[in-house]
Write an enzyme that holds these catalytic residues in place. Sequence first.
Site, PDB file in Angstrom:
ATOM      1  N   HIS A   1       0.848  -1.205   0.000  1.00  0.00           N
ATOM      2  CA  HIS A   1       0.000   0.000   0.000  1.00  0.00           C
ATOM      3  C   HIS A   1       0.877   1.245   0.000  1.00  0.00           C
ATOM      4  O   HIS A   1       1.947   1.259   0.612  1.00  0.00           O
ATOM      5  CB  HIS A   1      -1.013  -0.006   1.146  1.00  0.00           C
ATOM      6  CG  HIS A   1      -0.423  -0.051   2.529  1.00  0.00           C
ATOM      7  ND1 HIS A   1      -0.087   1.079   3.238  1.00  0.00           N
ATOM      8  CD2 HIS A   1      -0.127  -1.096   3.335  1.00  0.00           C
ATOM      9  CE1 HIS A   1       0.378   0.727   4.419  1.00  0.00           C
ATOM     10  NE2 HIS A   1       0.382  -0.582   4.513  1.00  0.00           N
TER      11      HIS A   1
ATOM     12  N   ASP B   1      -0.352   4.350   0.822  1.00  0.00           N
ATOM     13  CA  ASP B   1      -0.786   5.365   1.793  1.00  0.00           C
ATOM     14  C   ASP B   1      -0.061   5.135   3.117  1.00  0.00           C
ATOM     15  O   ASP B   1       0.508   4.068   3.343  1.00  0.00           O
ATOM     16  CB  ASP B   1      -2.301   5.311   1.998  1.00  0.00           C
ATOM     17  CG  ASP B   1      -2.764   3.998   2.627  1.00  0.00           C
ATOM     18  OD1 ASP B   1      -2.295   2.930   2.175  1.00  0.00           O
ATOM     19  OD2 ASP B   1      -3.563   4.030   3.576  1.00  0.00           O
TER      20      ASP B   1
ATOM     21  N   ASP C   1       6.581   1.059   6.230  1.00  0.00           N
ATOM     22  CA  ASP C   1       5.147   0.705   6.109  1.00  0.00           C
ATOM     23  C   ASP C   1       4.419   1.715   5.245  1.00  0.00           C
ATOM     24  O   ASP C   1       3.997   2.748   5.736  1.00  0.00           O
ATOM     25  CB  ASP C   1       4.547   0.633   7.517  1.00  0.00           C
ATOM     26  CG  ASP C   1       3.090   0.229   7.516  1.00  0.00           C
ATOM     27  OD1 ASP C   1       2.604  -0.270   6.486  1.00  0.00           O
ATOM     28  OD2 ASP C   1       2.439   0.421   8.552  1.00  0.00           O
TER      29      ASP C   1
ATOM     30  N   GLU D   1      -5.021   1.489   2.950  1.00  0.00           N
ATOM     31  CA  GLU D   1      -4.882   0.412   3.938  1.00  0.00           C
ATOM     32  C   GLU D   1      -4.901   0.977   5.343  1.00  0.00           C
ATOM     33  O   GLU D   1      -5.487   0.400   6.248  1.00  0.00           O
ATOM     34  CB  GLU D   1      -3.579  -0.368   3.688  1.00  0.00           C
ATOM     35  CG  GLU D   1      -3.533  -1.730   4.370  1.00  0.00           C
ATOM     36  CD  GLU D   1      -3.123  -1.672   5.842  1.00  0.00           C
ATOM     37  OE1 GLU D   1      -3.473  -2.602   6.580  1.00  0.00           O
ATOM     38  OE2 GLU D   1      -2.479  -0.706   6.259  1.00  0.00           O
TER      39      GLU D   1
ATOM     40  N   HIS E   1       3.877   3.189  12.207  1.00  0.00           N
ATOM     41  CA  HIS E   1       2.787   3.986  12.809  1.00  0.00           C
ATOM     42  C   HIS E   1       3.277   4.939  13.895  1.00  0.00           C
ATOM     43  O   HIS E   1       2.500   5.753  14.380  1.00  0.00           O
ATOM     44  CB  HIS E   1       1.659   3.113  13.400  1.00  0.00           C
ATOM     45  CG  HIS E   1       0.981   2.227  12.401  1.00  0.00           C
ATOM     46  ND1 HIS E   1      -0.250   1.655  12.627  1.00  0.00           N
ATOM     47  CD2 HIS E   1       1.343   1.819  11.160  1.00  0.00           C
ATOM     48  CE1 HIS E   1      -0.606   0.924  11.571  1.00  0.00           C
ATOM     49  NE2 HIS E   1       0.368   1.017  10.671  1.00  0.00           N
TER      50      HIS E   1
HETATM   51 ZN   LIG Z   1       1.065  -1.455   6.329  1.00  0.00          ZN
END
Ligand SMILES: [Zn+2]
Length: 468
Positions: free
Chosen positions: A105, A107, A138, A173, A438
Site C-alpha cells: 500500500h 498510503d 510501512d 490500507e 505507525h
Molecule cells: Zn502497512
Amino acid sequence: MSFAPATRPELLASLSEAVRVGLPSTIADLSRLVRIPSVSWSAFDPEAVERSAAAVAALADGLGVFDSVQVSRAPQGDSEEMGQPAVLATRAARGGKPTIMLYAHHDVQPPGDDADWDSPPFEPTVRGDRLYGRGSADDKAGVMAHIGAIRALVEEVGTDFDLGLVLFIEGEEEFGSRSFSNFLQQHEAELAADVIVVADSDNWDTATPALTVGLRGNVTFRLTVSTLAHASHSGMFGGAAPDAMMAMVTLLSSLYADDGSVAVAGLTGGEAADLPYDDARFRDEAGLLDGVTPVGSGSILSRLWSKPAITITGIDAPSVANASNTLLPSVSVRISVRVAPGQTAAAAYAAIEAHLRALAPFGAHLEISDVDQGNPFSVDTSGWAVAEAKQSMTDAWGTAAVETGIGGSIPFISDLVEKFPAAQILVTGVEDPDTRAHSPNESLHLGVFHRAVLTEAVLLARLNERSA
Ligand SMILES: [Zn+2]
C-alpha cells in the site's frame, strides 16, 4: 509439506548482482515516495494520495513489463463515496506459468507530532543503517521491494518472460481498506492470481527472514453502562445507589482472570510455534516498567499470536480536572478484542457479548454499538508457494526462514481469501523489530530491505521457471 530445491547458484549470483547494482536507485525512488505525505485518513489532503498513486503508476509503467497500468478507485462499502486511488498493473501469464499478485500500500499513517521525530517525517533521512521517515517501511518499502524485484527479474530474463504479474498497490490500507472488497469485485478478473504476496509484515530480526503464517482478527465496539436516570450527589446517595462507573469497572474486571489472561468463556486460542523469544526481549520491546510482570499464560509468543486479548482503548467519563462529587448515571468505553486464529470474529463477538450481558452487575443497563469485526487468518503452509517463498528467503538471506504470527490484524487479507479461495497467500515484509511502523521515527533497515528485494527477485525468477 511441499519441498522446493535450493536456487541454482548461478541464478542466485546474477540476481544478487542485479539487486545490488540497482539498490541505490531503488532507495532513491523510495525516498521520492516518502516525500509525498500520502496520509489516507479523511481529515488529510487527498491530493497527496493522488500524487503518490501517480508516482507508483509511473514506476510500474517504467518497468516495461505490464500490458496495462491504471489508477482506479472503488466506492467505500455501500456509500457513494469513492475510496482512495489504488494502482493496478497486469501482465498475462503465458505457457502455463503461474500468475503472482504483488500487494503493498502506498498510503501512510498520519505523522503525529513533528516534535516527536528526530528528523522531519516526510524528509527521508539515513542515519546509521536505517532510512527514517513516515512510510519508509510501512509500506512504501513494500511497494519498492516489488518494483526492485521486477527490475532485477528484467535484468535476468528481459521483458519477454512468461510469468503472469499483477501489481496491486492499495491507497487506503491505513484507513481501514474501506473500498477494498468493492475494488476486488470491480477488478476480479484482472486480480486473479495463483499466488498472492502481501508485503506488509515483519521479519524475525534484521538477520532472520520470516513468513507470517497467522494473524489475529479484531472485534471492537462501544459499550455503554447506565444505572441511574440522572446524576446525583455522591454524599447523598453513594453507598446505596450504584453509579455507572462502579458498575462499569466491576464488569470490565470480570473480563480478566487473576493472571491477566482473558476470562471470557467461548473466546478460544491455541499455542504458537516455539521460537526463541525470552522475557527480557519481550520486556524491552513492549516497554514494561521495572517490577511490572507480563500478563496471561503459556509462552509469550502464544499470548501475542495465538490467544485472544481484550483491551479497553477509550473511556468517556468526566476528566479528573472536571471531577465533582457526583454519581455518574452512564459511562461508555471502547473495547478492542484480538481474536485468535481458528475462531471467527463473529463467534468471538457473540462470546464477549454473552459474557457482558450475563455479568452486568446490579441490573445495570448495557448498550453495545459501533461493532466492527475483522476475521483472523492462518496460512495453509502445505502449499508449493510457501515452500518456494521460504526457500527464496533462505537463499537470499543465507539464513533459514521462520514462520511467525502477528498479534495485530490485516483485515483485508480475509477479503482476499474469500474472493480468491484458490490462491496461495504469502505474507512477507520489509519490517524488523525496530521499525516502529505507525510511530514517530518509523524507519527501514536498509540491509533488510536489500535482502527483501533479493528474496522477491529470487521468488519471481523461480516461479517464472515452474508451471502453475
Ligand atoms: Zn502497512
